[in-house]
Design an enzyme around this catalytic site. Structure first.
Site, PDB file in Angstrom:
ATOM      1  CG  ASP A  20      -2.105  -0.980   1.015  1.00 37.06           C
ATOM      2  OD1 ASP A  20      -2.752  -0.843   1.960  1.00 37.06           O
ATOM      3  OD2 ASP A  20      -2.465  -1.592   0.013  1.00 37.06           O
ATOM      4  CD  GLN A  56       8.497   4.849   2.376  1.00 43.41           C
ATOM      5  OE1 GLN A  56       7.751   4.453   4.243  1.00 43.41           O
ATOM      6  NE2 GLN A  56       7.195   5.629   2.010  1.00 43.41           N
ATOM      7  CE  LYS A  87       1.881 -16.678  39.230  1.00 40.94           C
ATOM      8  NZ  LYS A  87       1.306 -17.856  39.641  1.00 40.94           N
ATOM      9  NE  ARG A 134       2.240 -22.909  42.107  1.00 40.16           N
ATOM     10  CZ  ARG A 134       1.666 -22.404  40.845  1.00 40.16           C
ATOM     11  NH1 ARG A 134       1.624 -22.781  39.793  1.00 40.16           N
ATOM     12  NH2 ARG A 134       3.168 -21.186  40.742  1.00 40.16           N
ATOM     13  CG  HIS A 151       5.493 -18.700  41.195  1.00 36.94           C
ATOM     14  ND1 HIS A 151       4.338 -19.067  40.722  1.00 36.94           N
ATOM     15  CD2 HIS A 151       6.043 -19.485  41.249  1.00 36.94           C
ATOM     16  CE1 HIS A 151       5.103 -19.117  39.231  1.00 36.94           C
ATOM     17  NE2 HIS A 151       5.426 -19.459  38.943  1.00 36.94           N
ATOM     18  N   GLY A 175       1.144 -17.936  35.814  1.00 35.49           N
ATOM     19  CA  GLY A 175       1.709 -17.079  34.488  1.00 35.49           C
ATOM     20  C   GLY A 175       2.734 -17.319  33.299  1.00 35.49           C
ATOM     21  CG  HIS A 176       3.395 -21.265  31.104  1.00 35.63           C
ATOM     22  ND1 HIS A 176       4.126 -21.525  32.279  1.00 35.63           N
ATOM     23  CD2 HIS A 176       3.925 -21.184  30.750  1.00 35.63           C
ATOM     24  CE1 HIS A 176       5.602 -21.920  32.717  1.00 35.63           C
ATOM     25  NE2 HIS A 176       5.249 -21.819  31.367  1.00 35.63           N
ATOM     26  NE  ARG A 202       2.966 -24.106  34.506  1.00 33.66           N
ATOM     27  CZ  ARG A 202       4.006 -24.271  34.916  1.00 33.66           C
ATOM     28  NH1 ARG A 202       4.619 -25.010  34.272  1.00 33.66           N
ATOM     29  NH2 ARG A 202       4.752 -23.626  36.081  1.00 33.66           N
ATOM     30  CG  HIS A 216      -1.271 -23.021  37.239  1.00 33.56           C
ATOM     31  ND1 HIS A 216      -1.599 -21.848  38.247  1.00 33.56           N
ATOM     32  CD2 HIS A 216      -0.053 -22.525  36.780  1.00 33.56           C
ATOM     33  CE1 HIS A 216      -0.246 -21.314  38.487  1.00 33.56           C
ATOM     34  NE2 HIS A 216       0.324 -22.000  37.053  1.00 33.56           N
TER      35      HIS A 216
END
Length: 574
Positions: free
Chosen positions: A351, A355, A385, A393, A447, A453-454, A514, A520
């Protein structure tokens, strides 16, 4: 928010923060005067008198650029400040307070001193709360670990760090974690027991395997059945799947975890190592050692033949050893190779005729975007957390189940879980032990559980990929693993697999993978995706306001199915 969670607002440790604010106000006023004197009108901030002299002596073009660069950052900071100021307090499930006189048995305490039932020394847990309340490094250093611990707490001070782009982790919001005594967590634990019991059943046997049928029947008996359903019921086609658009379409595993990855001058074939079918931490000795942070007493034996992901054992091991942004980095490389760029990209189909995209809107740009989103997401996850939820857990919950079934302890566990066929099957398989069978010798990370976290990283990274690539693009030549993971076969028939759907599925595969390993709960993953999405949307807002090209904005579909447009630093309905 409790006093333990107030970030030290009444503590002398806040003095440096107040001083920083004063510096900001003083320097902003100073630069306002400098910019006005230069006839540029844009407010900005200088770090020191030396910097003031340097800019004052620069050419008009350099001065204008410096002021504009500062203005871009200040505008973003003002937007984030206004956004954060309007937020309600983050709510928690109240388990910390409810069980404070019962050794905090519903809270995360791994690596701290524990008694023989895996219950924490209350003084040690209160030392953790004190460190989080004051924010002082010396108070974190004073948190006692179990005398047998060889593992360490996973970076609780990371919850207090600041970021220089995107949303501050403390400005994310999520629902409270399901309470320890709730029917939702009972159903989540029921699902986890069945994920453990069926780890080695290939995904393509879910429609025919007897044990899968038993799992479906048992899970449908829970009052708060979790996961997607058809006609209000868990089925073989919905079992252990995620709730996002695309999760129920096609094979269980996303195409981005199967297809070859073009990696510069080489190609990565996505066959991975996985352990043989052995579960761990199913007796009191090995379980308690892990809760105390000791060196694992069990080891895994690995299949010498790498295979494609084909069951929850192999998927769980993939998310055990992956680099956190690995799956999304790979997906970006696969999609760049497919040419699946969103039509809103200013350089789409040439477009801009003279460039090509590179440092903006090109490959390096999206790779930076997706990897940056990953680390930003961890800032959110660590705040939630450590400073808010501190959810125990699943392996610890399984210990509570075990000791209650033996009649040695009593906890507020819903009877639907204790009476479930999943727990009964685990007791039979593990010779009277009611622990949740784990896939990792060390169990969970050190933790808290909520959010995962994942999953938070997955939510952020996949959101950036959906913004850059065309969600409606149909994946060419789709594949499926054979039963044993030895080869990929052509996927024949069925609905088209789209980029958007397979990216959503990728996020769910990582989050729920997980869970399949036992580290988890479902809500850790599903709610974690939404926290990561919040981070990514703000990062995309900032990127949309920082380019020079004429740009119509990022369009994407959120995990709840809502389409949005992000343009000029703002979010609009699409």
């Amino acid at each position: 928010m409790s006093n333990e969670q107030n970030g030290g607002r009444n503590d002398p440790a806040e003095k440096p923060v107040l001083e920083s604010r004063r510096r900001f106000i003083r320097n902003s006023a100073l630069l306002g005067a400098v910019s006005a004197g230069a006839g540029l009108g844009a407010p900005a901030m200088l770090a020191s008198p030396a910097a003031e002299a340097s800019v004052a002596g620069a050419g008009a073009g350099a001065l204008a650029r410096a002021l504009r660069a500062a203005d871009v950052r200040i505008d973003a900071a003002r937007d984030r400040f206004a956004q954060t100021r309007a937020l309600p307090p983050q709510q928690t499930n109240g388990d910390d307070l409810r069980y404070a006189r019962e050794n905090f048995y519903a809270s995360f305490t791994k690596t701290l001193p524990h008694d023989d039932f895996g219950e924490v020394d209350p003084a040690a847990y209160r030392a953790l709360l004190r460190a989080q309340r004051t924010g002082r490094p010396r108070d974190f250093d004073a948190i006692p670990l179990d005398p047998t611990a060889t593992r360490r707490l996973a970076n609780p001070q990371g919850a207090l760090r600041f970021v220089y782009a995107g949303l501050d982790g403390h400005a994310t919001r999520m629902r409270p974690a399901p309470a320890f005594r709730s029917k939702e967590i009972a159903a989540e634990m029921g699902e986890l027991y069945w994920q453990a019991l069926t780890r080695d059943i290939p995904f393509d046997q879910y429609g025919s395997h007897t044990l899968i049928g038993d799992a479906i029947e048992d899970l449908n008996a829970f009052s708060e059945t979790v996961g997607p359903k058809v006609g209000g019921l868990v089925t073989a086609d919905t079992l252990f799947r995620g709730p996002t658009p695309g999760d129920l379409t096609g094979p269980y595993i996303s195409q981005f975890l199967w297809k070859d990855v073009p990696y510069g001058p080489s190609v990565i074939v996505q066959r991975y190592e996985a352990p043989l079918a052995v579960d761990v931490m199913v007796n009191e000795h090995t379980w308690l050692n892990v809760q105390r942070g000791g060196t694992p007493l069990e080891t895994l034996v690995f299949d010498p033949v790498p295979r494609y992901l084909h069951d929850n054992r192999s998927l769980g091991e993939y998310v055990h050893r992956d680099v956190l942004f690995q799956a999304y980095f790979n997906a970006a490389l696969i999609l760049l190779g497919m040419g699946a760029v969103d039509p809103k990209n200013p350089y789409f189909n040439g477009d801009i005729g003279n460039q090509g995209a590179f440092t903006s809107f090109g490959g390096p740009w999206v790779i930076d975007l997706v990897t940056q989103a990953g680390n930003l997401a961890l800032n959110s996850a660590w705040y939630q957390k450590w400073l808010e939820h501190r959810r125990l857990r699943p392996e610890a919950y399984g210990g509570r189940v075990h000791f209650q079934l033996l009649g040695q302890r009593h906890y507020e566990i819903d009877l639907e879980l204790l009476d479930s066929a999943g727990v009964s099957n685990a007791l039979t398989r593990n010779l009277g032990n009611g622990f949740l069978p784990m896939a990792f010798a060390e169990g969970s990370p050190t933790h808290p559980a909520y959010p995962a976290g994942h999953a938070t990283v997955a939510g952020a990274c996949v959101t950036t990929l959906k913004a850059y690539f065309d969600e409606d693009f149909v994946i060419p030549d789709p594949v499926v693993s054979d039963e044993g993971g030895f080869a990929l076969l052509d996927l024949v028939g069925g609905p088209d697999l789209t980029v958007g759907g397979e990216l959503n599925k990728l996020a769910s595969n990582v989050a729920i993978g997980r869970n399949a390993a036992g580290v988890h709960y479902r809500s850790d993953g599903v709610d974690g995706l939404l926290v990561g999405e919040q981070q990514a949307i703000v990062l995309l807002q900032e990127y949309s306001a920082a380019t020079n090209e004429d740009f119509d904005g990022f369009s994407l579909t959120k995990f709840d199915g809502t389409p949005i447009l992000i343009r000029d630093g703002r979010v609009f309905p699409a």
